[in-house]
Design a protein around this motif. Structure first.
Motif, PDB file in Angstrom:
ATOM      1  N   LEU A  20      40.012  35.089  23.474  1.00  0.00           N
ATOM      2  CA  LEU A  20      40.720  35.939  22.726  1.00  0.00           C
ATOM      3  C   LEU A  20      39.742  37.263  22.918  1.00  0.00           C
ATOM      4  O   LEU A  20      40.057  38.484  22.504  1.00  0.00           O
ATOM      5  CB  LEU A  20      40.291  35.640  21.236  1.00  0.00           C
ATOM      6  N   MET A  21      38.497  37.255  23.964  1.00  0.00           N
ATOM      7  CA  MET A  21      37.648  38.212  24.217  1.00  0.00           C
ATOM      8  C   MET A  21      38.550  39.317  25.086  1.00  0.00           C
ATOM      9  O   MET A  21      39.365  38.732  26.148  1.00  0.00           O
ATOM     10  CB  MET A  21      36.397  37.943  24.808  1.00  0.00           C
ATOM     11  N   PRO A  22      38.752  40.661  24.941  1.00  0.00           N
ATOM     12  CA  PRO A  22      39.238  41.576  25.767  1.00  0.00           C
ATOM     13  C   PRO A  22      38.884  41.653  27.048  1.00  0.00           C
ATOM     14  O   PRO A  22      37.611  41.678  27.022  1.00  0.00           O
ATOM     15  CB  PRO A  22      39.375  42.672  25.082  1.00  0.00           C
ATOM     16  N   THR A  23      39.523  41.822  28.223  1.00  0.00           N
ATOM     17  CA  THR A  23      38.885  41.776  29.444  1.00  0.00           C
ATOM     18  C   THR A  23      39.568  42.878  30.224  1.00  0.00           C
ATOM     19  O   THR A  23      41.029  43.232  29.984  1.00  0.00           O
ATOM     20  CB  THR A  23      39.196  40.518  30.429  1.00  0.00           C
ATOM     21  N   ASP A  24      39.046  43.709  30.897  1.00  0.00           N
ATOM     22  CA  ASP A  24      39.703  44.785  31.757  1.00  0.00           C
ATOM     23  C   ASP A  24      41.149  44.338  32.723  1.00  0.00           C
ATOM     24  O   ASP A  24      41.940  45.113  32.766  1.00  0.00           O
ATOM     25  CB  ASP A  24      38.766  45.519  32.686  1.00  0.00           C
ATOM     26  N   SER A  25      40.822  43.050  33.101  1.00  0.00           N
ATOM     27  CA  SER A  25      42.070  42.584  34.035  1.00  0.00           C
ATOM     28  C   SER A  25      43.086  42.028  33.067  1.00  0.00           C
ATOM     29  O   SER A  25      44.205  41.831  33.680  1.00  0.00           O
ATOM     30  CB  SER A  25      41.436  41.596  34.936  1.00  0.00           C
ATOM     31  N   GLY A  26      42.795  41.653  31.841  1.00  0.00           N
ATOM     32  CA  GLY A  26      43.703  41.193  30.878  1.00  0.00           C
ATOM     33  C   GLY A  26      44.063  39.726  30.958  1.00  0.00           C
ATOM     34  O   GLY A  26      44.834  38.991  30.261  1.00  0.00           O
ATOM     35  N   GLU A  27      42.962  38.995  31.867  1.00  0.00           N
ATOM     36  CA  GLU A  27      42.977  37.538  31.972  1.00  0.00           C
ATOM     37  C   GLU A  27      42.540  36.970  30.788  1.00  0.00           C
ATOM     38  O   GLU A  27      41.743  37.406  30.214  1.00  0.00           O
ATOM     39  CB  GLU A  27      42.219  37.094  33.216  1.00  0.00           C
ATOM     40  N   ARG A  28      42.933  35.711  30.457  1.00  0.00           N
ATOM     41  CA  ARG A  28      42.713  34.860  29.330  1.00  0.00           C
ATOM     42  C   ARG A  28      42.096  33.926  29.863  1.00  0.00           C
ATOM     43  O   ARG A  28      43.010  32.925  30.419  1.00  0.00           O
ATOM     44  CB  ARG A  28      43.874  34.962  28.557  1.00  0.00           C
ATOM     45  N   VAL A  29      41.026  33.511  29.501  1.00  0.00           N
ATOM     46  CA  VAL A  29      40.279  32.095  30.107  1.00  0.00           C
ATOM     47  C   VAL A  29      39.527  31.425  28.861  1.00  0.00           C
ATOM     48  O   VAL A  29      38.820  32.210  28.169  1.00  0.00           O
ATOM     49  CB  VAL A  29      39.386  32.430  31.194  1.00  0.00           C
ATOM     50  N   ALA A  46      24.846  27.072  29.278  1.00  0.00           N
ATOM     51  CA  ALA A  46      25.737  27.765  30.369  1.00  0.00           C
ATOM     52  C   ALA A  46      26.872  28.559  29.908  1.00  0.00           C
ATOM     53  O   ALA A  46      27.402  29.587  30.289  1.00  0.00           O
ATOM     54  CB  ALA A  46      26.359  26.626  31.312  1.00  0.00           C
ATOM     55  N   LEU A  47      27.840  27.737  28.754  1.00  0.00           N
ATOM     56  CA  LEU A  47      28.856  28.435  28.308  1.00  0.00           C
ATOM     57  C   LEU A  47      28.459  29.931  27.543  1.00  0.00           C
ATOM     58  O   LEU A  47      29.164  30.940  27.598  1.00  0.00           O
ATOM     59  CB  LEU A  47      29.517  27.622  27.260  1.00  0.00           C
ATOM     60  N   GLY A  48      27.285  29.882  26.916  1.00  0.00           N
ATOM     61  CA  GLY A  48      26.822  30.996  26.037  1.00  0.00           C
ATOM     62  C   GLY A  48      26.445  32.160  27.151  1.00  0.00           C
ATOM     63  O   GLY A  48      26.763  33.444  26.989  1.00  0.00           O
ATOM     64  N   ILE A  49      25.870  31.913  28.250  1.00  0.00           N
ATOM     65  CA  ILE A  49      25.571  32.785  29.530  1.00  0.00           C
ATOM     66  C   ILE A  49      26.864  33.497  29.867  1.00  0.00           C
ATOM     67  O   ILE A  49      27.073  34.785  29.918  1.00  0.00           O
ATOM     68  CB  ILE A  49      24.776  32.267  30.611  1.00  0.00           C
ATOM     69  N   VAL A  50      27.827  32.650  29.983  1.00  0.00           N
ATOM     70  CA  VAL A  50      29.087  33.486  30.668  1.00  0.00           C
ATOM     71  C   VAL A  50      29.975  33.898  29.639  1.00  0.00           C
ATOM     72  O   VAL A  50      30.474  34.887  29.939  1.00  0.00           O
ATOM     73  CB  VAL A  50      30.124  32.288  31.421  1.00  0.00           C
ATOM     74  N   CYS A  51      29.802  33.432  28.419  1.00  0.00           N
ATOM     75  CA  CYS A  51      30.429  34.211  27.383  1.00  0.00           C
ATOM     76  C   CYS A  51      29.921  35.469  27.014  1.00  0.00           C
ATOM     77  O   CYS A  51      30.687  36.577  26.800  1.00  0.00           O
ATOM     78  CB  CYS A  51      30.527  33.434  25.854  1.00  0.00           C
ATOM     79  N   THR A  56      30.225  41.219  27.242  1.00  0.00           N
ATOM     80  CA  THR A  56      29.305  42.691  27.479  1.00  0.00           C
ATOM     81  C   THR A  56      30.171  43.371  28.523  1.00  0.00           C
ATOM     82  O   THR A  56      30.229  44.615  28.581  1.00  0.00           O
ATOM     83  CB  THR A  56      28.270  42.218  28.147  1.00  0.00           C
ATOM     84  N   ASN A  57      30.904  42.748  29.717  1.00  0.00           N
ATOM     85  CA  ASN A  57      31.166  43.529  30.714  1.00  0.00           C
ATOM     86  C   ASN A  57      32.848  43.348  31.055  1.00  0.00           C
ATOM     87  O   ASN A  57      33.270  43.876  31.822  1.00  0.00           O
ATOM     88  CB  ASN A  57      30.452  42.875  32.060  1.00  0.00           C
ATOM     89  N   ARG A  58      33.312  42.794  29.878  1.00  0.00           N
ATOM     90  CA  ARG A  58      35.048  42.852  29.833  1.00  0.00           C
ATOM     91  C   ARG A  58      35.461  42.214  31.104  1.00  0.00           C
ATOM     92  O   ARG A  58      36.400  42.508  31.609  1.00  0.00           O
ATOM     93  CB  ARG A  58      35.601  44.163  29.487  1.00  0.00           C
ATOM     94  N   ARG A  59      35.104  41.138  31.770  1.00  0.00           N
ATOM     95  CA  ARG A  59      35.407  40.394  32.901  1.00  0.00           C
ATOM     96  C   ARG A  59      35.316  38.672  32.730  1.00  0.00           C
ATOM     97  O   ARG A  59      34.625  38.503  31.924  1.00  0.00           O
ATOM     98  CB  ARG A  59      34.473  40.853  34.038  1.00  0.00           C
ATOM     99  N   VAL A  60      36.151  38.285  33.505  1.00  0.00           N
ATOM    100  CA  VAL A  60      36.122  36.878  33.630  1.00  0.00           C
ATOM    101  C   VAL A  60      35.311  36.564  34.729  1.00  0.00           C
ATOM    102  O   VAL A  60      35.211  37.139  35.804  1.00  0.00           O
ATOM    103  CB  VAL A  60      37.396  36.148  33.609  1.00  0.00           C
TER     104      VAL A  60
END
Length: 240
Positions: A20-29, A46-51, A56-60
Motif C-alpha cells: 500500500l506504500m506509494p512508490t515512484d515506479s508504481g510497483e506494489r510489493v 530486516a523487514l523493518g529496515i526495508v519497509c 522514505t525513498n518511495r522505492r522497492v
C-alpha cells in the motif's frame, strides 16, 4: 506482519500492507523473510529496515543487488546485508495475480547475509552463493559464520575518481558497496564541483595503475574508506 509455516519449507515472516506504500515506479510489493524457529525477531528487523527505506525513498528493493551496511544490524551476529532474491517456491509465490491471471504485484524474499556472502553474491550472483553454501537452508541461521568468502569487486566494477590521478596516487579510497571512489587529497572543493574533472575507470585498470591498493579493494566492507600515505600497500580504515 504475519508468520507462515509452509509444508516443506522454513518459517516465513511476511509483511501485510507494504504494497500500500506509494512508490515512484508504481510497483506494489510485499516482503518475506525465511528464518529458523526462534529467530523471527531477526526477520522483523530486516523487514523493518526495508519497509523504512520504501517509505522514505518511495522505492522497492532491487532484485539481486545486496544492500550492505558497514556493521552488523543484528546484535551478536555477522549479518550486515540484505539481498532480494527469488523465493524457493518460484513464480507461484513471487507473483501476485488478479483473478484474470494478470500480475498485479510481487512478494520479494529478503535474504539476510554476512558482508562476505554479500560480496560473493554481488560478484557471482545468488545462485552461485547458494551453490557455495551448499543449499539455501545453509543461509538461514543468522548466527552462522560466513558461508562464502568475498571475491572482492568485479574487475569491471566502476571506480569514480578525479583526473589528478593521472599524476598523483590515491590517498582516500571509499568502497560504497558497489563501486569505489578515490581522491588524491589535492582536489579543492571548487575542483571537485566541476564534473569535467572526474572520470570513471574499471577496478582492473585502477589496480593495474596503483597495485598497492589491491588488498583494500579485496578486503574492504561497504562504507569503509582506506587512507593511504605511501605505496607500501598499508592503509588505515576510516569507517563512514
Amino acid at each position: 506482519m504475519v508468520e507462515k509455516r509452509p509444508a516443506g519449507g522454513p518459517i516465513t515472516v511476511m509483511t501485510s500492507g507494504a504494497s500500500l506504500m506509494p512508490t515512484d515506479s508504481g510497483e506494489r510489493v510485499e516482503l518475506a523473510v525465511e528464518v529458523l524457529d526462534g529467530q523471527q525477531g531477526a526477520a522483523r528487523v530486516a523487514l523493518g529496515i526495508v519497509c523504512d527505506d520504501m517509505a522514505t525513498n518511495r522505492r522497492v528493493p532491487p532484485v539481486g543487488a545486496p544492500w550492505r551496511n558497514s556493521e552488523p544490524f543484528l546484535t551478536g551476529t555477522r549479518i550486515s546485508a540484505i539481498m532480494v532474491t527469488p523465493s524457493r517456491w518460484g513464480a507461484s509465490f513471487d507473483d501476485v495475480r488478479a483473478d484474470d491471471g494478470a500480475v498485479i504485484g510481487h512478494v520479494r524474499t529478503l535474504r539476510m547475509l554476512t558482508d562476505a556472502e554479500a560480496g560473493f553474491a554481488s560478484t557471482k550472483g545468488w545462485d552461485a552463493l547458494v551453490a557455495e553454501a551448499g543449499s539455501v537452508d545453509a543461509l538461514l541461521d543468522v548466527t552462522r559464520d560466513d558461508a562464502a568468502s568475498s571475491p572482492g569487486l568485479a574487475g569491471n566494477a566502476p571506480v569514480f575518481l578525479s583526473k589528478l590521478h593521472a599524476e598523483h596516487p590515491p590517498r582516500w579510497i571509499t568502497f560504497t558497496g558497489s563501486d569505489l571512489q578515490s581522491v588524491t587529497g589535492l582536489e579543492s572543493e571548487e575542483y571537485m564541483n566541476d564534473s569535467a574533472n572526474h572520470e570513471v575507470w574499471s577496478v582492473d585498470s585502477f589496480v593495474a595503475r596503483f597495485p598497492w591498493v589491491a588488498a583494500f579493494v579485496r578486503e574492504a566492507k561497504s562504507g569503509q574508506t582506506g587512507l593511504f600515505t605511501d605505496a607500501s600497500g598499508a592503509y588505515v580504515l576510516e569507517d563512514d
